[in-house]
Design a protein around this motif. Structure first.
Motif, mmCIF file in Angstrom:
data_model
loop_
_atom_site.group_PDB
_atom_site.id
_atom_site.type_symbol
_atom_site.label_atom_id
_atom_site.label_comp_id
_atom_site.label_asym_id
_atom_site.label_seq_id
_atom_site.Cartn_x
_atom_site.Cartn_y
_atom_site.Cartn_z
ATOM 1 N N PRO A 174 -11.699 21.279 -3.850
ATOM 2 C CA PRO A 174 -11.540 19.982 -3.198
ATOM 3 C C PRO A 174 -10.279 19.969 -2.336
ATOM 4 N N THR A 175 -10.311 19.175 -1.275
ATOM 5 C CA THR A 175 -9.158 19.042 -0.388
ATOM 6 C C THR A 175 -8.760 17.578 -0.289
ATOM 7 N N ARG A 176 -7.532 17.341 0.170
ATOM 8 C CA ARG A 176 -7.056 15.977 0.373
ATOM 9 C C ARG A 176 -6.258 15.908 1.664
ATOM 10 N N ALA A 177 -6.318 14.754 2.290
ATOM 11 C CA ALA A 177 -5.520 14.493 3.489
ATOM 12 C C ALA A 177 -4.902 13.111 3.347
ATOM 13 N N ASP A 178 -3.617 12.999 3.650
ATOM 14 C CA ASP A 178 -2.935 11.716 3.594
ATOM 15 C C ASP A 178 -3.254 10.944 4.874
ATOM 16 N N ILE A 179 -3.988 9.845 4.733
ATOM 17 C CA ILE A 179 -4.351 9.019 5.889
ATOM 18 C C ILE A 179 -3.835 7.585 5.715
ATOM 19 N N THR A 180 -2.746 7.452 4.978
ATOM 20 C CA THR A 180 -2.169 6.138 4.692
ATOM 21 C C THR A 180 -1.890 5.345 5.967
ATOM 22 N N ALA A 181 -1.392 6.006 6.994
ATOM 23 C CA ALA A 181 -1.012 5.318 8.237
ATOM 24 C C ALA A 181 -2.191 4.619 8.905
ATOM 25 N N GLU A 182 -3.415 5.006 8.571
ATOM 26 C CA GLU A 182 -4.601 4.406 9.181
ATOM 27 C C GLU A 182 -5.091 3.170 8.434
ATOM 28 N N PHE A 183 -4.454 2.822 7.315
ATOM 29 C CA PHE A 183 -4.936 1.741 6.457
ATOM 30 C C PHE A 183 -3.946 0.603 6.339
ATOM 31 N N SER A 184 -4.480 -0.575 6.062
ATOM 32 C CA SER A 184 -3.675 -1.751 5.724
ATOM 33 C C SER A 184 -4.464 -2.564 4.698
ATOM 34 N N ILE A 185 -3.760 -3.453 4.025
ATOM 35 C CA ILE A 185 -4.413 -4.377 3.101
ATOM 36 C C ILE A 185 -4.898 -5.569 3.911
ATOM 37 N N HIS A 186 -6.144 -5.974 3.697
ATOM 38 C CA HIS A 186 -6.717 -7.098 4.441
ATOM 39 C C HIS A 186 -5.886 -8.352 4.192
ATOM 40 N N LEU A 188 0.855 -1.183 0.000
ATOM 41 C CA LEU A 188 0.000 0.000 0.000
ATOM 42 C C LEU A 188 0.892 1.234 0.000
ATOM 43 N N LEU A 189 0.825 2.023 -1.056
ATOM 44 C CA LEU A 189 1.685 3.203 -1.185
ATOM 45 C C LEU A 189 1.064 4.444 -0.572
ATOM 46 N N SER A 190 -0.231 4.654 -0.804
ATOM 47 C CA SER A 190 -0.884 5.820 -0.196
ATOM 48 C C SER A 190 -2.393 5.677 -0.222
ATOM 49 N N VAL A 191 -3.015 6.314 0.759
ATOM 50 C CA VAL A 191 -4.468 6.476 0.799
ATOM 51 C C VAL A 191 -4.715 7.937 1.144
ATOM 52 N N GLU A 192 -5.434 8.620 0.266
ATOM 53 C CA GLU A 192 -5.774 10.020 0.503
ATOM 54 C C GLU A 192 -7.283 10.149 0.653
ATOM 55 N N HIS A 193 -7.693 10.916 1.644
ATOM 56 C CA HIS A 193 -9.112 11.238 1.820
ATOM 57 C C HIS A 193 -9.373 12.528 1.049
ATOM 58 N N VAL A 194 -10.238 12.453 0.051
ATOM 59 C CA VAL A 194 -10.546 13.594 -0.806
ATOM 60 C C VAL A 194 -11.974 14.042 -0.497
ATOM 61 N N THR A 195 -12.134 15.340 -0.211
ATOM 62 C CA THR A 195 -13.468 15.877 0.042
ATOM 63 C C THR A 195 -13.894 16.756 -1.119
ATOM 64 N N ASP A 196 -15.173 16.671 -1.441
ATOM 65 C CA ASP A 196 -15.732 17.401 -2.579
ATOM 66 C C ASP A 196 -16.203 18.776 -2.120
ATOM 67 N N THR A 197 -15.240 19.627 -1.792
ATOM 68 C CA THR A 197 -15.541 20.993 -1.385
ATOM 69 C C THR A 197 -15.073 21.929 -2.490
ATOM 70 N N SER A 198 -15.196 23.211 -2.279
ATOM 71 C CA SER A 198 -14.764 24.163 -3.295
ATOM 72 C C SER A 198 -13.667 25.049 -2.712
ATOM 73 N N HIS A 202 -8.634 7.920 -2.418
ATOM 74 C CA HIS A 202 -7.765 7.653 -3.557
ATOM 75 C C HIS A 202 -6.693 6.699 -3.046
ATOM 76 N N VAL A 203 -6.676 5.470 -3.588
ATOM 77 C CA VAL A 203 -5.801 4.406 -3.108
ATOM 78 C C VAL A 203 -4.757 4.093 -4.194
ATOM 79 N N LEU A 204 -3.492 4.007 -3.790
ATOM 80 C CA LEU A 204 -2.385 3.710 -4.691
ATOM 81 C C LEU A 204 -1.590 2.543 -4.109
ATOM 82 N N TRP A 205 -1.331 1.505 -4.931
ATOM 83 C CA TRP A 205 -0.588 0.358 -4.459
ATOM 84 C C TRP A 205 0.336 -0.195 -5.539
ATOM 85 N N ALA A 206 1.384 -0.911 -5.076
ATOM 86 C CA ALA A 206 2.314 -1.595 -5.977
ATOM 87 C C ALA A 206 2.054 -3.089 -5.856
#
Length: 87
Positions: free
Chosen positions: A48-60, A36-46, A80-84
């Motif tokens: 749009p914003t993003r927050a890196d929350i990768t540390a809170e995620f793992s692959i099952h 798992l390379l990154s997970v970003e939380h993207v909000t649909d505001t005006s 937005h999920v990015l993996w190798a």
């Protein structure tokens, strides 16, 4: 998945709806041996914003196509999920 010229591993990415902490299903073929390379939380505001929350995620470990969030409720936003891929 195709590789980027010069990059040694296939890379996948996907934008999925957010939700409560817990399991999130991807359509892509992410698996337990992938990285798992990154997970970003993207909000649909005006704008749009993003927050890196990768540390809170793992692959099952037992379910293909699933990542697990331990903390943040991302309902109403997107992930937005990015993996190798392992080879």
């Amino acid at each position: 998945m195709p590789t980027i010229s010069g990059f040694s591993k296939p890379v996948g990415c996907e934008l999925i709806p957010g939700g409560p902490a817990g399991e999130h299903r991807l359509q892509g073929a992410i698996g337990p041996d992938d990285t798992l390379l990154s997970v970003e939380h993207v909000t649909d505001t005006s704008p749009p914003t993003r927050a890196d929350i990768t540390a809170e995620f793992s692959i099952h470990a037992d379910k293909g196509g699933v990542i697990v969030n331990t903390t943040t409720d991302t309902t109403g936003g997107f992930l937005h999920v990015l993996w190798a891929r392992s080879e």
